[in-house]
Design an enzyme around this catalytic site. Structure first.
Site, PDB file in Angstrom:
ATOM      1  N   GLY A 221       0.833  -1.201   0.000  1.00 45.82           N
ATOM      2  CA  GLY A 221       0.000   0.000   0.000  1.00 45.82           C
ATOM      3  C   GLY A 221       0.865   1.248   0.000  1.00 45.82           C
ATOM      4  O   GLY A 221       1.944   1.274  -0.597  1.00 45.82           O
ATOM      5  N   CYS A 222       0.423   2.271   0.683  1.00 41.34           N
ATOM      6  CA  CYS A 222       1.127   3.555   0.715  1.00 41.34           C
ATOM      7  C   CYS A 222       2.583   3.400   1.128  1.00 41.34           C
ATOM      8  O   CYS A 222       2.877   2.919   2.221  1.00 41.34           O
ATOM      9  CB  CYS A 222       0.410   4.492   1.683  1.00 41.34           C
ATOM     10  SG  CYS A 222       1.295   6.029   2.000  1.00 41.34           S
ATOM     11  N   PHE A 223       3.491   3.819   0.259  1.00 39.33           N
ATOM     12  CA  PHE A 223       4.905   3.625   0.597  1.00 39.33           C
ATOM     13  C   PHE A 223       5.402   4.590   1.668  1.00 39.33           C
ATOM     14  O   PHE A 223       6.420   4.337   2.301  1.00 39.33           O
ATOM     15  CB  PHE A 223       5.817   3.607  -0.623  1.00 39.33           C
ATOM     16  CG  PHE A 223       5.752   4.765  -1.592  1.00 39.33           C
ATOM     17  CD1 PHE A 223       5.202   5.995  -1.270  1.00 39.33           C
ATOM     18  CD2 PHE A 223       6.269   4.611  -2.875  1.00 39.33           C
ATOM     19  CE1 PHE A 223       5.171   7.046  -2.168  1.00 39.33           C
ATOM     20  CE2 PHE A 223       6.251   5.654  -3.800  1.00 39.33           C
ATOM     21  CZ  PHE A 223       5.691   6.872  -3.438  1.00 39.33           C
ATOM     22  N   TRP A 224       4.679   5.682   1.907  1.00 45.22           N
ATOM     23  CA  TRP A 224       5.049   6.552   3.035  1.00 45.22           C
ATOM     24  C   TRP A 224       4.965   5.766   4.340  1.00 45.22           C
ATOM     25  O   TRP A 224       5.864   5.837   5.174  1.00 45.22           O
ATOM     26  CB  TRP A 224       4.103   7.737   3.135  1.00 45.22           C
ATOM     27  CG  TRP A 224       4.081   8.693   2.002  1.00 45.22           C
ATOM     28  CD1 TRP A 224       5.006   8.829   0.992  1.00 45.22           C
ATOM     29  CD2 TRP A 224       3.070   9.684   1.754  1.00 45.22           C
ATOM     30  NE1 TRP A 224       4.630   9.824   0.146  1.00 45.22           N
ATOM     31  CE2 TRP A 224       3.447  10.374   0.582  1.00 45.22           C
ATOM     32  CE3 TRP A 224       1.899  10.042   2.407  1.00 45.22           C
ATOM     33  CZ2 TRP A 224       2.674  11.403   0.053  1.00 45.22           C
ATOM     34  CZ3 TRP A 224       1.126  11.068   1.891  1.00 45.22           C
ATOM     35  CH2 TRP A 224       1.511  11.754   0.724  1.00 45.22           C
TER      36      TRP A 224
ATOM     37  N   TYR B  68      -3.054  12.086   7.024  1.00 44.37           N
ATOM     38  CA  TYR B  68      -3.364  10.987   6.094  1.00 44.37           C
ATOM     39  C   TYR B  68      -3.475   9.663   6.838  1.00 44.37           C
ATOM     40  O   TYR B  68      -4.437   8.907   6.663  1.00 44.37           O
ATOM     41  CB  TYR B  68      -2.280  10.883   5.014  1.00 44.37           C
ATOM     42  CG  TYR B  68      -2.219   9.501   4.404  1.00 44.37           C
ATOM     43  CD1 TYR B  68      -3.137   9.107   3.437  1.00 44.37           C
ATOM     44  CD2 TYR B  68      -1.267   8.572   4.833  1.00 44.37           C
ATOM     45  CE1 TYR B  68      -3.115   7.825   2.917  1.00 44.37           C
ATOM     46  CE2 TYR B  68      -1.234   7.297   4.317  1.00 44.37           C
ATOM     47  CZ  TYR B  68      -2.163   6.924   3.358  1.00 44.37           C
ATOM     48  OH  TYR B  68      -2.155   5.653   2.852  1.00 44.37           O
TER      49      TYR B  68
END
Length: 205
Positions: A37-40, A185
């Site tokens: 999912g979100c790489f952050w 986020y």
């Protein structure tokens, strides 16, 4: 030159090579690559893991060469947002990294994670050699047999790694450079709550 000084020099060089060799071995690192999912969020989760030397976010698993974030987000490249982990195998193991990975994703959701949807947000383990492939498959089987997923099927891909393209500088360590925006986020996405529902006390560990 007299023989005795030359002999001393040979012995000295031999001892020096013995002293240097362990240091070189200790500096050896290996690579693991995960999409979750979100790489952050993936980078934030893996950075503090003991034995991890460095991480970088990027794109892999597709055909487009050196894609941009906008291209990957358009879902036309086949790439996933991913994290490349450089680790010291003398301080941690690939098996341990797999354990960290599994407990930070929902392995039963296809082409998306939590609030992010699309193939670029799929979960995948990109293996770099036969050993990693064997361990990744074994870890998947162990989780399925454990019953923790209550019979749900793991859809996480386990495939050989291809080229990894580093994401734009803006995305590297985003959670550090933009902490307020990242936490907004993250809280809105509900990842931690969802992980606790799936994994219980092992969530995110």
């Amino acid at each position: 030159m007299p023989l005795f000084p030359r002999t001393l020099l040979t012995v000295f060089l031999g001892l020096a090579s013995l002293a240097i060799t362990p240091a070189i071995a200790a500096d050896k690192t290996e690579i693991a690559t995960f999409a979750g999912g979100c790489f952050w969020s993936m980078q934030r989760h893996f950075d503090p893991v003991p034995g991890v030397v460095s991480t970088r976010v990027g794109y892999t698993g597709g055909a487009e060469v050196n894609p941009s974030y906008d291209q990957v987000s358009s879902e036309t490249t086949g790439h996933a947002e991913a994290l490349e982990v450089t680790y010291d195998p003398s301080k941690t193991s690939y098996a341990r990294l797999l354990d960290v990975y599994w407990h930070y994703i929902d392995p039963t959701t296809k082409d998306g994670q939590f609030c992010d949807f699309g193939r670029s947000y799929r979960t995948a383990i990109f293996t770099h050699d036969d050993m990693q492939m064997k361990e990744a498959l074994a870890s998947k089987e162990a989780i399925e047999k454990s019953g923790v997923l209550k019979g749900e099927k793991i859809v996480t891909e386990i495939v050989p790694a291809g080229p990894f393209y580093a994401a734009e500088t803006y995305h590297q360590a985003f959670y550090k450079k933009n902490p307020v925006r990242y936490m907004t986020y993250n809280l809105g996405c509900g990842r931690e709550a969802a992980l606790r529902h799936i994994w219980g006390d092992k969530a995110g560990k």
